[in-house]
Motif scaffolding. Structure first.
Motif, PDB file in Angstrom:
ATOM      1  N   ASP A 103       0.836  -1.209   0.000  1.00 33.90           N
ATOM      2  CA  ASP A 103       0.000   0.000   0.000  1.00 33.90           C
ATOM      3  C   ASP A 103       0.868   1.256   0.000  1.00 33.90           C
ATOM      4  O   ASP A 103       0.599   2.204  -0.738  1.00 33.90           O
ATOM      5  N   TYR A 104       1.912   1.256   0.821  1.00 32.32           N
ATOM      6  CA  TYR A 104       2.812   2.405   0.923  1.00 32.32           C
ATOM      7  C   TYR A 104       3.503   2.669  -0.416  1.00 32.32           C
ATOM      8  O   TYR A 104       3.551   3.801  -0.891  1.00 32.32           O
ATOM      9  N   GLU A 105       4.027   1.601  -1.028  1.00 35.35           N
ATOM     10  CA  GLU A 105       4.750   1.764  -2.290  1.00 35.35           C
ATOM     11  C   GLU A 105       3.820   2.233  -3.410  1.00 35.35           C
ATOM     12  O   GLU A 105       4.214   3.065  -4.232  1.00 35.35           O
ATOM     13  N   GLU A 106       2.594   1.719  -3.434  1.00 33.53           N
ATOM     14  CA  GLU A 106       1.642   2.153  -4.458  1.00 33.53           C
ATOM     15  C   GLU A 106       1.244   3.614  -4.258  1.00 33.53           C
ATOM     16  O   GLU A 106       1.085   4.355  -5.222  1.00 33.53           O
ATOM     17  N   ALA A 107       1.094   4.031  -3.007  1.00 36.19           N
ATOM     18  CA  ALA A 107       0.666   5.402  -2.722  1.00 36.19           C
ATOM     19  C   ALA A 107       1.775   6.418  -2.934  1.00 36.19           C
ATOM     20  O   ALA A 107       1.517   7.542  -3.363  1.00 36.19           O
ATOM     21  N   THR A 108       3.018   6.035  -2.653  1.00 36.94           N
ATOM     22  CA  THR A 108       4.113   7.005  -2.684  1.00 36.94           C
ATOM     23  C   THR A 108       5.074   6.826  -3.849  1.00 36.94           C
ATOM     24  O   THR A 108       5.807   7.752  -4.187  1.00 36.94           O
ATOM     25  N   GLY A 109       5.132   5.620  -4.411  1.00 37.37           N
ATOM     26  CA  GLY A 109       6.140   5.337  -5.437  1.00 37.37           C
ATOM     27  C   GLY A 109       7.524   5.106  -4.835  1.00 37.37           C
ATOM     28  O   GLY A 109       8.494   4.896  -5.554  1.00 37.37           O
ATOM     29  N   ASP A 110       7.625   5.139  -3.529  1.00 40.45           N
ATOM     30  CA  ASP A 110       8.888   4.941  -2.804  1.00 40.45           C
ATOM     31  C   ASP A 110       9.113   3.442  -2.615  1.00 40.45           C
ATOM     32  O   ASP A 110       8.380   2.786  -1.876  1.00 40.45           O
ATOM     33  N   MET A 111      10.114   2.904  -3.281  1.00 40.91           N
ATOM     34  CA  MET A 111      10.378   1.466  -3.269  1.00 40.91           C
ATOM     35  C   MET A 111      11.494   1.076  -2.303  1.00 40.91           C
ATOM     36  O   MET A 111      12.031  -0.018  -2.373  1.00 40.91           O
ATOM     37  N   GLN A 112      11.849   1.961  -1.378  1.00 43.13           N
ATOM     38  CA  GLN A 112      13.006   1.711  -0.521  1.00 43.13           C
ATOM     39  C   GLN A 112      12.888   0.424   0.295  1.00 43.13           C
ATOM     40  O   GLN A 112      13.905  -0.233   0.549  1.00 43.13           O
ATOM     41  N   PHE A 113      11.688   0.035   0.704  1.00 43.85           N
ATOM     42  CA  PHE A 113      11.565  -1.161   1.528  1.00 43.85           C
ATOM     43  C   PHE A 113      11.766  -2.427   0.702  1.00 43.85           C
ATOM     44  O   PHE A 113      12.381  -3.387   1.174  1.00 43.85           O
ATOM     45  N   SER A 114      11.307  -2.441  -0.530  1.00 42.04           N
ATOM     46  CA  SER A 114      11.585  -3.568  -1.423  1.00 42.04           C
ATOM     47  C   SER A 114      13.080  -3.664  -1.697  1.00 42.04           C
ATOM     48  O   SER A 114      13.653  -4.759  -1.708  1.00 42.04           O
ATOM     49  N   ILE A 115      13.713  -2.529  -1.899  1.00 40.72           N
ATOM     50  CA  ILE A 115      15.156  -2.514  -2.143  1.00 40.72           C
ATOM     51  C   ILE A 115      15.903  -3.027  -0.915  1.00 40.72           C
ATOM     52  O   ILE A 115      16.822  -3.850  -1.032  1.00 40.72           O
ATOM     53  N   LEU A 116      15.502  -2.582   0.271  1.00 38.95           N
ATOM     54  CA  LEU A 116      16.156  -3.041   1.503  1.00 38.95           C
ATOM     55  C   LEU A 116      16.028  -4.545   1.694  1.00 38.95           C
ATOM     56  O   LEU A 116      16.975  -5.215   2.121  1.00 38.95           O
ATOM     57  N   GLU A 117      14.861  -5.097   1.374  1.00 35.45           N
ATOM     58  CA  GLU A 117      14.665  -6.543   1.482  1.00 35.45           C
ATOM     59  C   GLU A 117      15.607  -7.288   0.537  1.00 35.45           C
ATOM     60  O   GLU A 117      16.238  -8.281   0.924  1.00 35.45           O
ATOM     61  N   LEU A 118      15.688  -6.812  -0.701  1.00 34.96           N
ATOM     62  CA  LEU A 118      16.570  -7.447  -1.678  1.00 34.96           C
ATOM     63  C   LEU A 118      18.027  -7.336  -1.248  1.00 34.96           C
ATOM     64  O   LEU A 118      18.787  -8.308  -1.314  1.00 34.96           O
ATOM     65  N   GLN A 119      18.427  -6.160  -0.790  1.00 35.14           N
ATOM     66  CA  GLN A 119      19.805  -5.961  -0.341  1.00 35.14           C
ATOM     67  C   GLN A 119      20.128  -6.874   0.834  1.00 35.14           C
ATOM     68  O   GLN A 119      21.221  -7.423   0.911  1.00 35.14           O
ATOM     69  N   GLY A 120      19.178  -7.044   1.740  1.00 35.55           N
ATOM     70  CA  GLY A 120      19.408  -7.920   2.889  1.00 35.55           C
ATOM     71  C   GLY A 120      19.699  -9.336   2.461  1.00 35.55           C
ATOM     72  O   GLY A 120      20.620  -9.982   2.978  1.00 35.55           O
TER      73      GLY A 120
END
Length: 100
Positions: free
Chosen positions: A31-48
């Motif tokens: 919901d957050y990514e769709e509303a804001t376009g901010d993908m930082q949490f998906s990127i953080l998961e992948l980086q982890g």
């Protein structure tokens, strides 16, 4: 949206108590990514996950000499990272060395 971002950061920082907690995180993140376009949490998961593969000590292989299934996972995650953040994707690709 700041409170949603804070909740997502908290979940990533402290971890999930159970599967329901994780599912709630994933739904809120979407919901957050769709509303804001901010993908930082998906990127953080992948980086982890990529960092875990690079620095793992739990198996009898060492990075970058990966078993084929781990190599495939690594490359898929690098590709997804590249789609979200080209610079980060390229940096993870550079960790691999290809001997001819």
């Amino acid at each position: 949206m700041d409170s949603v971002k804070y909740q997502l950061e908290e979940w990533l920082g402290t971890g999930f108590r159970d599967q329901e907690d994780h599912q709630a995180y994933l739904a809120l993140k979407q919901d957050y990514e769709e509303a804001t376009g901010d993908m930082q949490f998906s990127i953080l998961e992948l980086q982890g996950r990529l960092d875990y593969i690079i620095h793992q000590e739990d198996y009898d292989w060492e990075f970058p000499d990966l078993p084929s299934d781990v190599f495939e996972e690594y490359m898929v995650k690098v590709g997804k990272t590249y789609l979200l953040d080209k610079e980060q994707g390229i940096s993870y690709l550079k960790f691999l060395r290809f001997d001819n």
